[in-house]
Structure formats: structure tokens, C-alpha cells
Design a protein around this motif. Structure first.
Motif, PDB file in Angstrom:
ATOM      1  N   MET A 252       0.849  -1.195   0.000  1.00 30.64           N
ATOM      2  CA  MET A 252       0.000   0.000   0.000  1.00 30.64           C
ATOM      3  C   MET A 252       0.880   1.238   0.000  1.00 30.64           C
ATOM      4  O   MET A 252       1.914   1.290   0.661  1.00 30.64           O
ATOM      5  CB  MET A 252      -0.926  -0.007   1.230  1.00 30.64           C
ATOM      6  N   ILE A 253       0.448   2.286  -0.715  1.00 28.51           N
ATOM      7  CA  ILE A 253       1.176   3.534  -0.767  1.00 28.51           C
ATOM      8  C   ILE A 253       0.823   4.381   0.442  1.00 28.51           C
ATOM      9  O   ILE A 253      -0.302   4.373   0.924  1.00 28.51           O
ATOM     10  CB  ILE A 253       0.823   4.313  -2.054  1.00 28.51           C
ATOM     11  N   SER A 254       1.784   5.128   0.937  1.00 29.72           N
ATOM     12  CA  SER A 254       1.536   6.022   2.068  1.00 29.72           C
ATOM     13  C   SER A 254       0.514   7.082   1.701  1.00 29.72           C
ATOM     14  O   SER A 254       0.696   7.844   0.763  1.00 29.72           O
ATOM     15  CB  SER A 254       2.839   6.698   2.500  1.00 29.72           C
ATOM     16  N   GLN A 255      -0.578   7.162   2.444  1.00 29.30           N
ATOM     17  CA  GLN A 255      -1.640   8.111   2.140  1.00 29.30           C
ATOM     18  C   GLN A 255      -1.258   9.536   2.518  1.00 29.30           C
ATOM     19  O   GLN A 255      -1.870  10.494   2.041  1.00 29.30           O
ATOM     20  CB  GLN A 255      -2.923   7.713   2.869  1.00 29.30           C
ATOM     21  N   SER A 256      -0.267   9.714   3.359  1.00 27.74           N
ATOM     22  CA  SER A 256       0.088  11.046   3.821  1.00 27.74           C
ATOM     23  C   SER A 256       1.058  11.745   2.889  1.00 27.74           C
ATOM     24  O   SER A 256       1.378  12.915   3.071  1.00 27.74           O
ATOM     25  CB  SER A 256       0.706  10.953   5.217  1.00 27.74           C
ATOM     26  N   SER A 257       1.549  11.053   1.875  1.00 26.54           N
ATOM     27  CA  SER A 257       2.620  11.590   1.049  1.00 26.54           C
ATOM     28  C   SER A 257       2.150  12.289  -0.215  1.00 26.54           C
ATOM     29  O   SER A 257       2.873  13.100  -0.773  1.00 26.54           O
ATOM     30  CB  SER A 257       3.588  10.462   0.668  1.00 26.54           C
ATOM     31  N   GLY A 258       0.985  11.977  -0.719  1.00 25.50           N
ATOM     32  CA  GLY A 258       0.559  12.568  -1.975  1.00 25.50           C
ATOM     33  C   GLY A 258      -0.712  11.939  -2.484  1.00 25.50           C
ATOM     34  O   GLY A 258      -1.350  11.136  -1.794  1.00 25.50           O
ATOM     35  N   MET A 259      -1.070  12.319  -3.702  1.00 25.72           N
ATOM     36  CA  MET A 259      -2.303  11.829  -4.307  1.00 25.72           C
ATOM     37  C   MET A 259      -2.089  11.554  -5.789  1.00 25.72           C
ATOM     38  O   MET A 259      -1.195  12.122  -6.418  1.00 25.72           O
ATOM     39  CB  MET A 259      -3.427  12.850  -4.115  1.00 25.72           C
ATOM     40  N   LEU A 260      -2.915  10.681  -6.326  1.00 24.05           N
ATOM     41  CA  LEU A 260      -2.905  10.375  -7.755  1.00 24.05           C
ATOM     42  C   LEU A 260      -3.903  11.283  -8.453  1.00 24.05           C
ATOM     43  O   LEU A 260      -5.067  11.364  -8.062  1.00 24.05           O
ATOM     44  CB  LEU A 260      -3.290   8.909  -7.984  1.00 24.05           C
ATOM     45  N   GLY A 261      -3.445  11.968  -9.492  1.00 23.96           N
ATOM     46  CA  GLY A 261      -4.321  12.845 -10.255  1.00 23.96           C
ATOM     47  C   GLY A 261      -4.716  12.215 -11.575  1.00 23.96           C
ATOM     48  O   GLY A 261      -3.850  11.795 -12.345  1.00 23.96           O
ATOM     49  N   VAL A 262      -6.000  12.125 -11.835  1.00 21.40           N
ATOM     50  CA  VAL A 262      -6.513  11.450 -13.029  1.00 21.40           C
ATOM     51  C   VAL A 262      -7.116  12.462 -13.999  1.00 21.40           C
ATOM     52  O   VAL A 262      -8.008  13.238 -13.632  1.00 21.40           O
ATOM     53  CB  VAL A 262      -7.579  10.402 -12.659  1.00 21.40           C
ATOM     54  N   LEU A 263      -6.618  12.460 -15.222  1.00 24.29           N
ATOM     55  CA  LEU A 263      -7.218  13.238 -16.304  1.00 24.29           C
ATOM     56  C   LEU A 263      -8.432  12.472 -16.799  1.00 24.29           C
ATOM     57  O   LEU A 263      -8.317  11.476 -17.519  1.00 24.29           O
ATOM     58  CB  LEU A 263      -6.212  13.433 -17.436  1.00 24.29           C
ATOM     59  N   GLU A 264      -9.594  12.920 -16.413  1.00 24.64           N
ATOM     60  CA  GLU A 264     -10.832  12.171 -16.659  1.00 24.64           C
ATOM     61  C   GLU A 264     -11.512  12.650 -17.938  1.00 24.64           C
ATOM     62  O   GLU A 264     -11.515  13.852 -18.251  1.00 24.64           O
ATOM     63  CB  GLU A 264     -11.776  12.334 -15.469  1.00 24.64           C
ATOM     64  N   LEU A 265     -12.093  11.706 -18.654  1.00 26.64           N
ATOM     65  CA  LEU A 265     -12.804  12.067 -19.876  1.00 26.64           C
ATOM     66  C   LEU A 265     -14.098  12.808 -19.555  1.00 26.64           C
ATOM     67  O   LEU A 265     -14.681  12.647 -18.483  1.00 26.64           O
ATOM     68  CB  LEU A 265     -13.111  10.820 -20.706  1.00 26.64           C
ATOM     69  N   ASP A 266     -14.548  13.599 -20.494  1.00 28.29           N
ATOM     70  CA  ASP A 266     -15.784  14.376 -20.359  1.00 28.29           C
ATOM     71  C   ASP A 266     -16.934  13.477 -20.817  1.00 28.29           C
ATOM     72  O   ASP A 266     -17.406  13.580 -21.952  1.00 28.29           O
ATOM     73  CB  ASP A 266     -15.682  15.637 -21.226  1.00 28.29           C
ATOM     74  N   GLU A 267     -17.373  12.598 -19.913  1.00 28.70           N
ATOM     75  CA  GLU A 267     -18.263  11.510 -20.310  1.00 28.70           C
ATOM     76  C   GLU A 267     -19.751  11.784 -20.083  1.00 28.70           C
ATOM     77  O   GLU A 267     -20.589  10.943 -20.385  1.00 28.70           O
ATOM     78  CB  GLU A 267     -17.875  10.228 -19.568  1.00 28.70           C
ATOM     79  N   GLY A 268     -20.072  12.921 -19.519  1.00 31.67           N
ATOM     80  CA  GLY A 268     -21.474  13.234 -19.326  1.00 31.67           C
ATOM     81  C   GLY A 268     -22.160  12.279 -18.374  1.00 31.67           C
ATOM     82  O   GLY A 268     -23.271  11.814 -18.623  1.00 31.67           O
ATOM     83  N   LEU A 269     -21.494  11.975 -17.263  1.00 34.93           N
ATOM     84  CA  LEU A 269     -22.055  11.035 -16.303  1.00 34.93           C
ATOM     85  C   LEU A 269     -23.281  11.616 -15.615  1.00 34.93           C
ATOM     86  O   LEU A 269     -23.387  12.825 -15.416  1.00 34.93           O
ATOM     87  CB  LEU A 269     -21.002  10.666 -15.255  1.00 34.93           C
ATOM     88  N   SER A 270     -24.184  10.727 -15.214  1.00 33.65           N
ATOM     89  CA  SER A 270     -25.381  11.162 -14.510  1.00 33.65           C
ATOM     90  C   SER A 270     -25.055  11.441 -13.053  1.00 33.65           C
ATOM     91  O   SER A 270     -23.980  11.107 -12.551  1.00 33.65           O
ATOM     92  CB  SER A 270     -26.463  10.073 -14.587  1.00 33.65           C
TER      93      SER A 270
ATOM     94  N   SER B  73       0.624  14.069  -7.029  1.00 26.58           N
ATOM     95  CA  SER B  73       2.050  13.744  -7.128  1.00 26.58           C
ATOM     96  C   SER B  73       2.389  13.013  -8.413  1.00 26.58           C
ATOM     97  O   SER B  73       3.550  12.953  -8.814  1.00 26.58           O
ATOM     98  CB  SER B  73       2.472  12.885  -5.935  1.00 26.58           C
ATOM     99  N   VAL B  74       1.371  12.415  -9.036  1.00 27.66           N
ATOM    100  CA  VAL B  74       1.511  11.698 -10.301  1.00 27.66           C
ATOM    101  C   VAL B  74       0.257  11.979 -11.115  1.00 27.66           C
ATOM    102  O   VAL B  74      -0.849  12.003 -10.564  1.00 27.66           O
ATOM    103  CB  VAL B  74       1.663  10.174 -10.086  1.00 27.66           C
ATOM    104  N   ILE B  75       0.414  12.191 -12.420  1.00 25.08           N
ATOM    105  CA  ILE B  75      -0.720  12.425 -13.312  1.00 25.08           C
ATOM    106  C   ILE B  75      -0.889  11.216 -14.218  1.00 25.08           C
ATOM    107  O   ILE B  75       0.066  10.754 -14.845  1.00 25.08           O
ATOM    108  CB  ILE B  75      -0.501  13.663 -14.199  1.00 25.08           C
TER     109      ILE B  75
END
Length: 238
Positions: free
Chosen positions: A1-19, A77-79
Motif C-alpha cells: 500500500m502507498i503512504s496516504q500522507s505523502s501525496g495523491m494520484l491525479g486522473v485526467l478524466e474524460l468528459d463523459e457526461g455522467l449522470s 504527485s503523479v498524473i
């Protein structure tokens, strides 16, 4: 498991028109915080409809860079890209931010080829083979290119649902069936296939099941994310 206090994963999300009633991410999904054991940040890439990303609309590059900047400002911390076809914008995004950028599992290809004997092949599974051109594979050597076989599930229910607006969630069993059937066809045609790489970010939810069924190594975007996050953030001491 990755340390939760160190950073976050950033996701480039598609423009999917979710409900508004969007279901929770499935086990193994790129968007599920449990997949990596740390928070997930998302930024929608404006105008990044699935069909535009898959076919390679160059006008999306600016929106990708803008979303990446926002993710870094929020603490990513990562894209990572939420579609393997975003690899077309890898260079532009990585040049614009000061954190590692991994737009696609296709970035793994050169490394994976070296894991296997020269006579063995890697099957790359994609959502749509019609748009997975040679330029996206990152392989210059002709012999290495001969060791890659491409298979896709275009024309199936999964792709029909993915291109729908709003996005329609495909049953897990249907994804496993379509991807599994494609794997069987490729292995029948190319007995030398000894490893699988999933380009589509929708496939990791069935990676575990298909590893058991095929008994082959399967790599997907979550494996590349885990590798990069471990390098950047380190692992929680055990």
C-alpha cells in the motif's frame, strides 16, 4: 500500500457526461482509491469525449495541459490518463508539469518486450484497433514491432456503451466476455503470445479474473500507476 500522507494520484478524466447517480468505481478500477490505497483526484478534460480521444483529436491537447495543471495545484504527485489514447498528449503534458506523467499503459511496451524471449509475442488489447496506430506503440525496431499483436473489441457492447451519452456502465461479466474472447482469438492465431497488455483503462476491472483464466502475465494502467507511485511516494513500512 502507498503512504496516504505523502501525496495523491491525479486522473485526467474524460468528459463523459455522467449522470448524478454515477455508481462507485469498481474493484481494481483506476478511479477506486482502494486500488492504490491513497486518495484519487480527478479533473475533467473539457471536451474530451471518448470518441474524440480515441480517434486522436489534436485540439484536446490544451485542455489536457490545463487539467494537469489543476491536478498539480490540488496536490497530485503523479498524473495519469483515464484513456490509453491520451498517450498522444504525453509529451505536451509532461513538459507542462513538474510531476511524473503516465498517460497510458502503452508506455510499458519497450520494457515488457525485454522481459520475454525474442521468439515470444505480446498481445496488446485495446478498445478500438482502428485508432491504435504504429506511432502510439513507441517501438522503432522492426523486429520488436513484429513481436506485438493488436486486438480490440470495437463493435461490441462495451464500446457502444462507452460512446453513449451519458455513459452507460457495462456489466462486469460482459467486459470479461468481450476481452476474454479477443484474447482467445489472438492466442489461436499467435501461439507465441506470452504476455498481455491492456491499453484500455476500462479493462483493469477484469485483469484479475483473466489472469486466472489465461495463466498469462497481464499488465494494465494500474500496474504502471503503482510502479510510479511507489517510486515517488514510497511504501508504507510493514
Amino acid at each position: 500500500m502507498i503512504s496516504q500522507s505523502s501525496g495523491m494520484l491525479g486522473v485526467l478524466e474524460l468528459d463523459e457526461g455522467l449522470s448524478e447517480c454515477t455508481p462507485a468505481p469498481r474493484e481494481g478500477s483506476l478511479l477506486n482509491p482502494a486500488t492504490f490505497g491513497l486518495p484519487i483526484l480527478t479533473e475533467i478534460v473539457e471536451g474530451a469525449l471518448a470518441e474524440r480521444v480515441i480517434r486522436g483529436d489534436p485540439s484536446l491537447e490544451g485542455a489536457c495541459v490545463t487539467a494537469a495543471h489543476k491536478l498539480v495545484e490540488r496536490g497530485a504527485s503523479v498524473i495519469v490518463g483515464d484513456c490509453g489514447f491520451l498517450i498522444r498528449h504525453q509529451d505536451a503534458i509532461s513538459a507542462a508539469v513538474d510531476v511524473p506523467v503516465i498517460t497510458s499503459s502503452l508506455l510499458l511496451i519497450p520494457i515488457l518486450l525485454r522481459q520475454l524471449a525474442p521468439a515470444k509475442k505480446i498481445a496488446v488489447l485495446t478498445a478500438d484497433t482502428r485508432h491504435l496506430g504504429e506511432e502510439l506503440l513507441g517501438v522503432q525496431n522492426a523486429r520488436d514491432r513484429e513481436r506485438l499483436v493488436i486486438g480490440g473489441i470495437e463493435g461490441g457492447i462495451y464500446m457502444r456503451n462507452t460512446l453513449a451519452r451519458p455513459l452507460v456502465r457495462t456489466d462486469l461479466e460482459q467486459i470479461e466476455h468481450e476481452v476474454g474472447e479477443c484474447i482467445e482469438q489472438l492466442r489461436g492465431q499467435y501461439p507465441e503470445v506470452a504476455m498481455l497488455l491492456f491499453e484500455c483503462t476500462g479493462f483493469p476491472v477484469v485483469s484479475k479474473a483473466l489472469r486466472r483464466k489465461t495463466t498469462l502475465p497481464i499488465y494494465d494502467i494500474t500496474d504502471l500507476c503503482a510502479l510510479t507511485l511507489n517510486a515517488v511516494l514510497g511504501r508504507t513500512p510493514t
